[in-house]
Design a protein around this motif. Structure first.
Motif, PDB file in Angstrom:
ATOM      1  N   UNK A   8     -18.050  -8.508  -6.335  1.00 28.37           N
ATOM      2  CA  UNK A   8     -17.861  -7.202  -6.075  1.00 28.37           C
ATOM      3  C   UNK A   8     -17.607  -7.028  -4.694  1.00 28.37           C
ATOM      4  N   UNK A   9     -18.597  -7.012  -3.864  1.00 26.44           N
ATOM      5  CA  UNK A   9     -19.321  -7.010  -2.788  1.00 26.44           C
ATOM      6  C   UNK A   9     -17.788  -7.554  -1.688  1.00 26.44           C
ATOM      7  N   UNK A  10     -17.220  -8.963  -2.023  1.00 25.57           N
ATOM      8  CA  UNK A  10     -15.892  -9.099  -2.126  1.00 25.57           C
ATOM      9  C   UNK A  10     -14.887  -8.455  -1.710  1.00 25.57           C
ATOM     10  N   UNK A  11     -14.538  -7.980  -2.803  1.00 26.89           N
ATOM     11  CA  UNK A  11     -12.959  -7.108  -2.877  1.00 26.89           C
ATOM     12  C   UNK A  11     -13.248  -6.025  -2.404  1.00 26.89           C
ATOM     13  N   UNK A  12     -14.658  -4.876  -2.785  1.00 23.38           N
ATOM     14  CA  UNK A  12     -15.055  -4.241  -1.971  1.00 23.38           C
ATOM     15  C   UNK A  12     -14.114  -4.268  -0.442  1.00 23.38           C
ATOM     16  N   UNK A  13     -14.817  -5.805  -0.282  1.00 14.90           N
ATOM     17  CA  UNK A  13     -14.528  -5.581   1.490  1.00 14.90           C
ATOM     18  C   UNK A  13     -13.376  -5.606   1.819  1.00 14.90           C
ATOM     19  N   UNK A  14     -12.395  -6.587   1.037  1.00 11.10           N
ATOM     20  CA  UNK A  14     -11.087  -6.928   0.941  1.00 11.10           C
ATOM     21  C   UNK A  14     -10.326  -5.383   0.885  1.00 11.10           C
ATOM     22  N   UNK A  15     -10.630  -4.178   0.309  1.00  6.34           N
ATOM     23  CA  UNK A  15      -9.623  -3.663   0.220  1.00  6.34           C
ATOM     24  C   UNK A  15     -10.383  -2.521   1.598  1.00  6.34           C
ATOM     25  N   UNK A  16     -11.643  -2.501   2.442  1.00  6.67           N
ATOM     26  CA  UNK A  16     -12.472  -1.678   3.293  1.00  6.67           C
ATOM     27  C   UNK A  16     -11.663  -2.243   4.741  1.00  6.67           C
ATOM     28  N   UNK A  17     -11.175  -3.167   4.748  1.00  7.78           N
ATOM     29  CA  UNK A  17     -11.732  -3.980   6.136  1.00  7.78           C
ATOM     30  C   UNK A  17     -10.377  -3.400   6.880  1.00  7.78           C
ATOM     31  N   UNK A  18      -8.467  -4.156   5.828  1.00  6.95           N
ATOM     32  CA  UNK A  18      -7.682  -3.618   6.722  1.00  6.95           C
ATOM     33  C   UNK A  18      -7.147  -1.923   6.712  1.00  6.95           C
ATOM     34  N   UNK A  19      -7.950  -1.236   5.736  1.00 10.80           N
ATOM     35  CA  UNK A  19      -7.929   0.613   6.154  1.00 10.80           C
ATOM     36  C   UNK A  19      -9.091   0.433   7.615  1.00 10.80           C
ATOM     37  N   UNK A  20     -10.103  -0.443   7.881  1.00 11.51           N
ATOM     38  CA  UNK A  20     -10.909  -0.065  10.039  1.00 11.51           C
ATOM     39  C   UNK A  20     -10.005  -1.039  10.360  1.00 11.51           C
ATOM     40  N   UNK A  21      -9.076  -1.563  10.059  1.00  9.64           N
ATOM     41  CA  UNK A  21      -8.543  -2.466  11.111  1.00  9.64           C
ATOM     42  C   UNK A  21      -6.985  -1.704  11.654  1.00  9.64           C
ATOM     43  N   UNK A  22      -6.874  -0.884  10.290  1.00  5.36           N
ATOM     44  CA  UNK A  22      -5.217   0.429  10.906  1.00  5.36           C
ATOM     45  C   UNK A  22      -6.274   0.881  11.509  1.00  5.36           C
ATOM     46  N   UNK A  23      -7.432   1.726  11.836  1.00  3.79           N
ATOM     47  CA  UNK A  23      -7.777   2.704  12.094  1.00  3.79           C
ATOM     48  C   UNK A  23      -7.991   2.092  13.644  1.00  3.79           C
ATOM     49  N   UNK A  24      -8.477   0.816  13.892  1.00  7.37           N
ATOM     50  CA  UNK A  24      -8.679  -0.169  15.698  1.00  7.37           C
ATOM     51  C   UNK A  24      -7.230   0.113  16.118  1.00  7.37           C
ATOM     52  N   UNK A  25      -6.362   0.123  15.188  1.00  9.37           N
ATOM     53  CA  UNK A  25      -4.484  -0.092  15.747  1.00  9.37           C
ATOM     54  C   UNK A  25      -4.532   0.815  16.109  1.00  9.37           C
ATOM     55  N   UNK A  26      -4.820   2.169  15.806  1.00  9.05           N
ATOM     56  CA  UNK A  26      -4.489   3.484  15.752  1.00  9.05           C
ATOM     57  C   UNK A  26      -5.135   4.132  16.840  1.00  9.05           C
TER      58      UNK A  26
END
Lengths: 213, 213
Positions: free
Chosen positions: B12-30
């Motif tokens: 579940x930890x890895x599943x959640x990481x896979x949900x949140x990491x791309x969101x934070x990456x999109x904010x880094x681009x922003x």
């Protein structure tokens, strides 16, 4: 360091600041929300797609590479991309510094985005802010100076929340300046720093403060 | 420092990481796009409103206060809000550290968001990253340690781009550890640091590495 002159008036500078500062502020809110959100996973993916769309739109026209150090022909600084004081940089709190005596001072608030140990400011963020405030203190006389060495001493953990950071020059000799500074919360000093700053060898006298931070 | 146990499995930890990491990456681009964009002003205001809408949606359910230090019952760390390594924190590059010998090492890329002098990494950002890498180095034996003092010496400006930061313990005695480290680009060391780290007095042996960074 190279720098760019933006051929705009002070009025245009302020107009542009009023356009970009609210945009960066909205991104600061977004950074905080992304750390703290507990909405369902499908909304997380929806948010990601909407942010990616905004990125695409903003990148339709953009400068090549980082923001750089920019000034108006009047010498007003535009350190808007700066990691600590940049009004266009959402990583920056941003600090707003004021000259106080032989140094500078800033009051600011650090939230979830600056966390290290639970509820407390990352020690590296404390060091980053002290480095900046000492560096601006070293340049407060109008002569920029590069950090040679900085030592940070942590007295106790710094809580997230309202903080004050200040610096003052304690010694000048040749191209060298010694600057000290403190980071404090309402209960007093949490970290203190001392730095040795060096003036560039070829100093033209043409660069406003902030250029070497 | 207090910490929270999240009652979830490693899967579940890895599943959640896979949900949140791309969101934070999109904010880094922003963050990068907001610094560098040159689109017309009306598009800037449009972007601001769309970001504010995403913030409202993400804040519909959120944790109270900062992320804090979280662990699974198995002791896997979730320093996801951390300012330097947090996968949910868009301020963090984020650094991914690996144990190397008696310390840690990270390879990473810093873009426009980490700028100080034109085209170069803010000296305070160099200090922040060195502080983190030295702190993790001090805790690599599983015993966390708080930074007492850190000294950073700047050898030359650090260019934005691909960098490596590493640390190694040079001395241990009582509750004290001395850790050294370097920040380097492809041409060699740009800054070096030495820190004195102190183990907490009441060390229970229950907290995985990373908790005090």
């Amino acid at each position: 360091m190279e720098f760019t002159i933006e051929d705009i008036s002070e009025t245009e500078l302020e107009r542009r600041r009023a356009v970009y500062a609210p945009l960066a502020d909205s991104v600061r809110e977004l950074i905080d929300a992304v750390i703290r959100t507990e909405v369902p996973d499908e909304l997380i993916d929806d948010a990601r797609r909407r942010i990616a769309d905004v990125v695409t739109d903003l990148r339709a026209a953009q400068i090549d590479g980082p923001y750089g150090n920019r000034f108006t022909p009047d010498g007003a600084g535009m350190p808007w991309g700066n990691a600590v004081i940049g009004v266009r940089n959402a990583i920056a709190p941003p600090l707003v510094t004021e000259k106080v005596g032989d140094g500078v001072r800033a009051e600011f608030t650090l939230g979830a985005a600056y966390e290290g140990p639970g509820g407390h400011v990352h020690g590296g963020v404390c060091a980053m802010i002290l480095d900046h405030i000492l560096g601006e203190g070293a340049s407060v006389d109008g002569v920029p100076a590069y950090t040679g060495t900085i030592t940070v001493r942590y007295l106790r953990p710094t809580p997230l929340g309202d903080l004050v950071c200040q610096s003052w020059v304690t010694e000048r000799g040749g191209r060298k300046k010694i600057v000290r500074g403190t980071l404090s919360d309402a209960d007093g000093i949490t970290a203190e720093a001392e730095g040795i700053f060096i003036e560039p060898r070829q100093w033209s006298g043409a660069v406003p403060p902030g250029v070497v931070d």
